[in-house]
Scaffold this active site. Structure first.
Site, short mmCIF file in Angstrom:
data_model
loop_
_atom_site.label_atom_id
_atom_site.label_comp_id
_atom_site.label_asym_id
_atom_site.label_seq_id
_atom_site.Cartn_x
_atom_site.Cartn_y
_atom_site.Cartn_z
N LYS A 112 23.11 35.46 33.59
CA LYS A 112 23.98 36.58 33.21
C LYS A 112 25.10 36.08 32.28
O LYS A 112 25.49 36.78 31.35
CB LYS A 112 24.59 37.24 34.45
CG LYS A 112 23.60 38.01 35.31
CD LYS A 112 23.00 39.24 34.64
CE LYS A 112 24.00 40.35 34.42
NZ LYS A 112 23.33 41.59 33.92
N TYR B 131 20.81 32.87 38.70
CA TYR B 131 21.08 34.27 38.32
C TYR B 131 22.39 34.36 37.54
O TYR B 131 22.44 34.93 36.44
CB TYR B 131 21.17 35.16 39.58
CG TYR B 131 21.89 36.47 39.33
CD1 TYR B 131 21.30 37.47 38.56
CD2 TYR B 131 23.18 36.70 39.84
CE1 TYR B 131 21.98 38.67 38.30
CE2 TYR B 131 23.85 37.89 39.58
CZ TYR B 131 23.25 38.87 38.81
OH TYR B 131 23.92 40.05 38.56
N THR C 207 28.54 40.69 35.15
CA THR C 207 28.90 40.59 36.57
C THR C 207 30.07 39.62 36.76
O THR C 207 30.25 38.70 35.95
CB THR C 207 27.68 40.09 37.38
OG1 THR C 207 28.12 39.72 38.69
CG2 THR C 207 27.01 38.89 36.75
N ASP C 208 30.78 39.78 37.87
CA ASP C 208 31.87 38.83 38.17
C ASP C 208 31.32 37.45 38.53
O ASP C 208 32.07 36.47 38.55
CB ASP C 208 32.78 39.36 39.28
CG ASP C 208 32.10 39.54 40.63
OD1 ASP C 208 30.86 39.40 40.70
OD2 ASP C 208 32.81 39.82 41.62
N GLU C 209 30.00 37.37 38.82
CA GLU C 209 29.44 36.07 39.21
C GLU C 209 29.47 35.06 38.08
O GLU C 209 29.30 33.86 38.30
CB GLU C 209 28.00 36.23 39.73
CG GLU C 209 27.95 37.08 40.98
CD GLU C 209 26.77 36.81 41.90
OE1 GLU C 209 26.09 35.78 41.74
OE2 GLU C 209 26.55 37.64 42.79
#
Ligand code: NAD
Ligand code: DAU
Length: 343
Positions: A153, A149, A124-126
């Site tokens: 990831k 989270y 994810t870009d997070e």
């Protein structure tokens, strides 16, 4: 190919299973634990396809993985299975570590032992953290995750890197921005706001609502993942994004407008702790190397999504009548993290 899809009963995973059945000749084995976010109704109709098989199970179950990978002669893995909601990770980080980090590590080990030929990690870009008002995330941006989270990831994403560097295991990582579309669980911004608006409930906007997300229609993400699987370079990372930045408040107003509801439903509530201000993706690498580009523009995608939630009211009403009620009360009800006046 025989493709193992993990987490194929969730939002993006179920869209991906449909994508594979509709656009390829491959066999698809869907391994999903059916947590609160997994729903076999997302796959209605797929069971009739002889190329599809569902297995209920946990990516942390080594024995199951070992026999499944062998029995089904799996050639490739597309790994979606995860705990995916930032707010839940603030309430209880542990399962994010066991599923997202340990689960990915076990899956990598077993896939490597089974000599799986391709492994796509849906990251994810997070993992990049938050941007100021300028600039974009590139694949070279430093990883600086801010929520439990995102940290889980990032750990999983880096384990994939390590399996490539150390063992030469052919992992490809995609880092995508916010997805929207059919079958998204109604804890996430767009379906939550649509459902609340249709039920005449307050729309809980966090903080000042000026946070920015880069929205991509889910099928465009699925196509990027599939390209990465077939044509991506082992060891490579590909950012995926719609080039479509929207402020939360503007997006909520757009939804209300299209649903014919008034702005009085908007309710500002307590902000998410550690809330990332802005995400924006530079997707030039995947565009240049794999020829990917988004095909669904935001107005059309949003209209399609709203139509789907209108036509599938029974799908989300059933979800919202179950354990979701307790979740909503805990998060948004009186004394809840987000506030007091949104419930
Ligand atoms: P989701 O929460 O809708 O679905 C997750 C699925 O994983 C569910 O079906 C759940 O039952 C399954 N699962 C959870 N734990 C499992 C376990 N231990 N074993 C097997 N299955 C398990 O999530 P989503 O929004 O579809 O996201 C899918 C993936 O894409 C995640 O890895 C997420 O980090 C990533 N991602 C999501 C977005 C987004 O905007 N939603 C953007 C970029 C990347
Ligand atoms: O960027 C990719 C990520 O996008 C994925 O990795 C995550 O799995 C996915 O959940 C999503 O994360 P976000 O935190 O960006 O999505 P969410 O839908 O939870 O929130 C979008 C924005 O809306 C965010 O700024 C928080 C805000 N928000 C969200 C909810 C649920 C609100 O203002 N009110 C709400 O009730």
């Amino acid at each position: 190919m025989n493709i193992l899809v993990t987490g194929g009963a969730g939002f993006i995973g179920s869209n991906h299973v449909r994508y594979l059945l509709d656009h390829t000749q491959d066999r698809v084995v869907n391994l999903d634990l059916l947590t609160y976010a997994g729903n076999l109704e997302n796959l209605a109709g797929c069971e009739d396809d002889p190329r599809y098989r569902f297995v209920r199970g946990d990516i942390r179950d080594r024995e199951l993985l070992r026999s499944l990978l062998q029995r089904e002669s799996i050639d490739a893995v597309v790994h979606f299975a995860a705990e995916s909601h930032v707010d839940r990770s603030v309430e209880g980080p542990e399962v994010f570590v066991t599923t997202n980090v340990l689960g990915t590590e076990i899956l990598l080990e077993e896939a490597r032992a089974a000599q799986v030929g391709r492994f796509v990690m849906v990251s994810t870009d997070e993992v990049y953290g938050s941007l100021g008002s300028e600039g974009f995330f590139t694949e070279e941006s430093p990883l600086a995750p801010n929520s439990p989270y995102a940290a889980s990831k990032a750990a999983a994403d880096l384990l994939c890197r390590a399996f490539f560097k150390t063992f030469g295991f052919p992992v490809i990582v995609t880092r995508c921005s916010n997805n929207y579309g059919p079958y998204q669980f109604p804890e996430k911004l767009i379906p939550l706001m649509i459902a609340n608006a249709l039920e005449g409930k307050p729309l809980p906007v966090y903080g000042d609502g000026l946070q920015v997300r880069d929205w991509l229609y889910v099928e465009d993400h699925c196509r990027a993942i599939d390209l990465a699987l077939r044509k991506g370079r082992p060891g490579a990372v590909y950012n995926v994004g719609g080039g479509n930045e929207q402020r939360n408040l503007d997006l909520v107003r757009m939804l209300l407008d299209r649903l014919g509801k008034g702005p009085e439903l908007i309710t500002f509530v307590q902000d998410r702790p550690g809330h990332d201000r802005r995400y924006a993706i530079d997707a030039s690498h995947i565009r240049a190397e794999l020829g990917w580009a988004p095909t669904v523009d935001f107005a059309a995608g949003l209209a399609r999504t709203i139509d789907w939630y209108l036509a599938n009211r029974a799908w989300w009403e059933k979800i919202r009548s179950g354990e979701y009620t307790a979740y909503y009360e805990k998060m948004y009800g009186a004394g809840g993290r987000h506030g007091g006046d949104a419930g």
